[in-house]
Design a protein around this motif. Structure first.
Motif, mmCIF file in Angstrom:
data_model
loop_
_atom_site.group_PDB
_atom_site.id
_atom_site.type_symbol
_atom_site.label_atom_id
_atom_site.label_comp_id
_atom_site.label_asym_id
_atom_site.label_seq_id
_atom_site.Cartn_x
_atom_site.Cartn_y
_atom_site.Cartn_z
ATOM 1 N N PHE A 1 0.952 -18.856 2.620
ATOM 2 C CA PHE A 1 0.445 -17.888 1.623
ATOM 3 C C PHE A 1 -1.133 -18.233 1.808
ATOM 4 N N ARG A 2 -1.659 -19.394 1.683
ATOM 5 C CA ARG A 2 -2.978 -19.562 1.810
ATOM 6 C C ARG A 2 -3.490 -19.254 3.324
ATOM 7 N N ALA A 3 -2.776 -19.562 4.312
ATOM 8 C CA ALA A 3 -3.159 -19.166 5.542
ATOM 9 C C ALA A 3 -3.012 -17.705 5.897
ATOM 10 N N LEU A 4 -2.002 -17.015 5.244
ATOM 11 C CA LEU A 4 -2.151 -15.355 5.390
ATOM 12 C C LEU A 4 -3.293 -14.857 4.566
ATOM 13 N N GLU A 5 -3.549 -15.366 3.316
ATOM 14 C CA GLU A 5 -4.566 -14.942 2.481
ATOM 15 C C GLU A 5 -5.865 -15.011 3.496
ATOM 16 N N VAL A 6 -6.209 -16.093 4.016
ATOM 17 C CA VAL A 6 -7.478 -16.140 4.901
ATOM 18 C C VAL A 6 -7.352 -15.169 6.094
ATOM 19 N N ALA A 7 -6.484 -15.045 6.445
ATOM 20 C CA ALA A 7 -6.312 -14.035 7.470
ATOM 21 C C ALA A 7 -6.488 -12.447 7.038
ATOM 22 N N LEU A 8 -6.027 -12.347 5.934
ATOM 23 C CA LEU A 8 -6.232 -10.783 5.267
ATOM 24 C C LEU A 8 -7.714 -10.525 4.810
ATOM 25 N N ASP B 1 -14.611 -3.776 6.565
ATOM 26 C CA ASP B 1 -15.410 -3.326 5.728
ATOM 27 C C ASP B 1 -16.850 -3.472 6.032
ATOM 28 N N ALA B 2 -17.109 -4.463 6.612
ATOM 29 C CA ALA B 2 -18.499 -4.809 7.133
ATOM 30 C C ALA B 2 -18.799 -3.633 8.388
ATOM 31 N N ARG B 3 -17.888 -3.426 9.087
ATOM 32 C CA ARG B 3 -18.138 -2.224 10.353
ATOM 33 C C ARG B 3 -18.170 -0.802 9.739
ATOM 34 N N THR B 4 -17.490 -0.571 8.481
ATOM 35 C CA THR B 4 -17.634 0.475 7.587
ATOM 36 C C THR B 4 -19.153 0.586 7.176
ATOM 37 N N THR B 5 -19.417 -0.346 6.532
ATOM 38 C CA THR B 5 -20.843 -0.277 6.151
ATOM 39 C C THR B 5 -21.766 -0.085 7.100
ATOM 40 N N ASP C 1 -1.409 0.741 7.116
ATOM 41 C CA ASP C 1 0.018 1.034 7.358
ATOM 42 C C ASP C 1 0.961 0.027 7.232
ATOM 43 N N GLY C 2 0.502 -1.166 8.170
ATOM 44 C CA GLY C 2 1.285 -2.388 8.097
ATOM 45 C C GLY C 2 1.490 -3.230 6.897
ATOM 46 N N LEU C 3 0.530 -3.189 6.131
ATOM 47 C CA LEU C 3 0.519 -3.821 4.686
ATOM 48 C C LEU C 3 1.310 -2.985 3.850
ATOM 49 N N GLU C 4 1.287 -1.432 3.664
ATOM 50 C CA GLU C 4 2.293 -0.614 3.011
ATOM 51 C C GLU C 4 3.575 -0.754 3.425
ATOM 52 N N GLN C 5 3.774 -0.716 4.809
ATOM 53 C CA GLN C 5 5.155 -1.097 5.144
ATOM 54 C C GLN C 5 5.809 -2.414 4.496
ATOM 55 N N LEU C 6 5.010 -3.513 4.751
ATOM 56 C CA LEU C 6 5.521 -4.661 4.150
ATOM 57 C C LEU C 6 5.789 -4.570 2.608
ATOM 58 N N LEU C 7 4.901 -3.900 1.823
ATOM 59 C CA LEU C 7 5.166 -3.811 0.462
ATOM 60 C C LEU C 7 6.059 -3.088 0.119
ATOM 61 N N ASP C 8 6.671 -2.188 1.024
ATOM 62 C CA ASP C 8 7.557 -1.314 0.647
ATOM 63 C C ASP C 8 9.073 -1.822 0.746
ATOM 64 N N ASP C 9 9.267 -2.899 1.585
ATOM 65 C CA ASP C 9 10.420 -3.801 1.896
ATOM 66 C C ASP C 9 10.406 -5.084 1.071
ATOM 67 N N GLU D 1 -0.953 -6.688 -2.495
ATOM 68 C CA GLU D 1 -1.523 -5.699 -3.170
ATOM 69 C C GLU D 1 -3.053 -5.568 -3.379
ATOM 70 N N ALA D 2 -3.311 -6.873 -3.571
ATOM 71 C CA ALA D 2 -5.092 -6.939 -3.593
ATOM 72 C C ALA D 2 -5.653 -6.696 -2.455
ATOM 73 N N TYR D 3 -5.210 -7.078 -1.142
ATOM 74 C CA TYR D 3 -5.823 -6.744 0.173
ATOM 75 C C TYR D 3 -5.662 -5.400 0.408
ATOM 76 N N PHE D 4 -4.301 -4.965 -0.098
ATOM 77 C CA PHE D 4 -4.101 -3.442 0.314
ATOM 78 C C PHE D 4 -5.004 -2.301 -0.492
ATOM 79 N N MET D 5 -5.391 -2.787 -1.692
ATOM 80 C CA MET D 5 -6.499 -1.938 -2.431
ATOM 81 C C MET D 5 -7.822 -2.141 -1.774
ATOM 82 N N GLN D 6 -7.933 -3.464 -1.179
ATOM 83 C CA GLN D 6 -9.374 -3.461 -0.384
ATOM 84 C C GLN D 6 -9.432 -2.627 0.697
#
Length: 396
Positions: free
Chosen positions: A152-159, A167-171, A215-223, A288-293
């Protein structure tokens, strides 16, 4: 590791030599639970054997193939494909593809910084004050309780890395797009139009990338089953629980890291016996935290798209206004041309040098006819313009 391929230590000389290799797709970096990295130059079969995944899962991480952003949970690994971050996460290590890529280097540094558990340092500090210090042991156990699983710590770093990157590219896009759109509304030129066209194309591509991650995060959260598959430590604890009672006392004094893993494994095994194997609250909160971001980043791009659409509507209104002005000018010119044609026709008839009976003895009649014809043409012109204004064809 003899069967896994040739292993090179992660030092600057090795990275420089690896940069000269033609087969970039073979380069991986392995980061263990202590945050130590090792550059690997191995083929896909060695990776498949090491993490025990199928070829179709490894094909998802191929940079030459286009696959949607996804997070897949397997028996002993998590296959992670998020834009440029292509990684395989196990319960004890992380394999990251193309570590020399400019966008991947910050991810590697962040993994090295955040993957080492804090509980190891707490354990050593507790030993410095003596083994009978119960307060130190309580602190170590409390820190151990608060520690998230390695995967989970590794996954959090990637997310966090991919969300921050998008977000930086969007800014950057917003910083360039809004002034360009404002400049276009003030002055419509070919240069400004071409600049806005390029920015709109970049926004479309970036929106598609953000949408795929979302979409990838949403699909994972739905299952819930897919999220449960990502608990690698829980699976490892369930597999080792029958023999954990005899092995833990011998390993714990020699290696605090292994001891903490076994202690966590025993607690996870006990939770599994109590029926908590379906508890996915920790992972769900993380996703959910990174999905909101990422959803906020998508909202920024949606707002920018709406601003571009509004600018296009405004420009179309301006162009329609200019077109209407040209139509009015054309109507004025056409009406004047018709009236002048009538006046010229009468003047031409009286001006021909052909003798006829009714022209004899009326020398001043020509002047009066031309004057009256001109007045009639002017009246006809005013009548046409008034009728056009009454019908709304021209502005007042």
């Amino acid at each position: 590791m003899a069967g896994d391929g040739y292993i090179v230590p992660a030092d600057p000389q090795a990275q420089a030599s690896l940069n000269n290799k033609t087969s970039v797709s073979r380069s991986w970096i392995l980061i263990d639970c202590r945050g130590e990295g090792t550059i690997l130059d191995v083929d896909k079969y060695a990776i498949m054997q090491r993490v025990q995944i199928h070829a179709r899962d490894l094909r998802i991480l191929d940079p030459l193939l286009s696959y949607p952003s996804t997070i897949l949970g397997r028996e002993r690994a998590i296959v992670l494909n998020l834009e440029h971050i292509k990684a395989i996460i196990t319960a004890e290590e992380v394999l990251l593809r193309d570590p020399l890529d400019d966008n991947v280097v910050p991810v590697v540094e962040e993994l090295r910084r955040r993957l080492p558990p804090v509980t190891v340092n707490a354990f050593h500090q507790g030993q410095e004050y003596g083994g009978e210090n119960l307060g130190g042991q309580n602190d170590f156990e409390a820190g151990e309780e608060d520690e998230s699983p390695f995967e989970f710590r590794a996954l959090e770093v990637a997310l966090e890395a991919i969300c921050s990157f998008l977000d930086a590219r969007t800014t950057e896009l917003e910083t360039a797009a809004y002034p360009a759109l404002d400049k276009l509304t003030s002055k419509i030129t070919s240069r400004n139009l071409d600049r806005v066209r390029k920015l709109k194309s970049a926004m479309t591509r970036l929106t598609a990338r953000v949408q795929k991650v979302r979409d990838g995060l949403e699909q994972l959260l739905d299952d819930d089953d897919d999220m449960a598959d990502l608990y690698l430590s829980r699976k490892l604890a369930g597999a080792s629980s029958p023999v954990s009672g005899s092995g833990a006392p011998n390993w714990f004094p020699a290696s605090p890291t292994i001891g903490s893993k076994i202690s966590r494994a025993s607690r996870t095994s006990a939770a599994t016996i109590r029926g908590d194997e379906n508890d996915i609250e920790e992972l769900e909160m993380l996703l959910e935290a990174y999905f909101m971001q990422i959803d906020g980043t998508l909202n920024k791009l949606t707002t920018l798209r709406e601003y571009i659409d509004d600018t296009e509507d405004y420009i179309n209104i301006q162009l329609d206004n200019h077109r209407n002005q040209l139509i009015q000018l054309e109507l004025f010119l056409s009406s004047g041309t018709v009236c002048l044609s009538i006046w010229s026709l009468v003047a031409g008839i009286f001006g021909v040098n052909i003798p006829y009976l009714w022209n004899t003895g009326h020398g001043n009649m020509f002047k009066w006819v031309v004057l009256l014809t001109g007045m009639a043409c002017a009246f006809l012109f005013i009548l046409i313009i008034s009728y056009a204004r009454y019908k709304g064809l021209v502005g007042s």
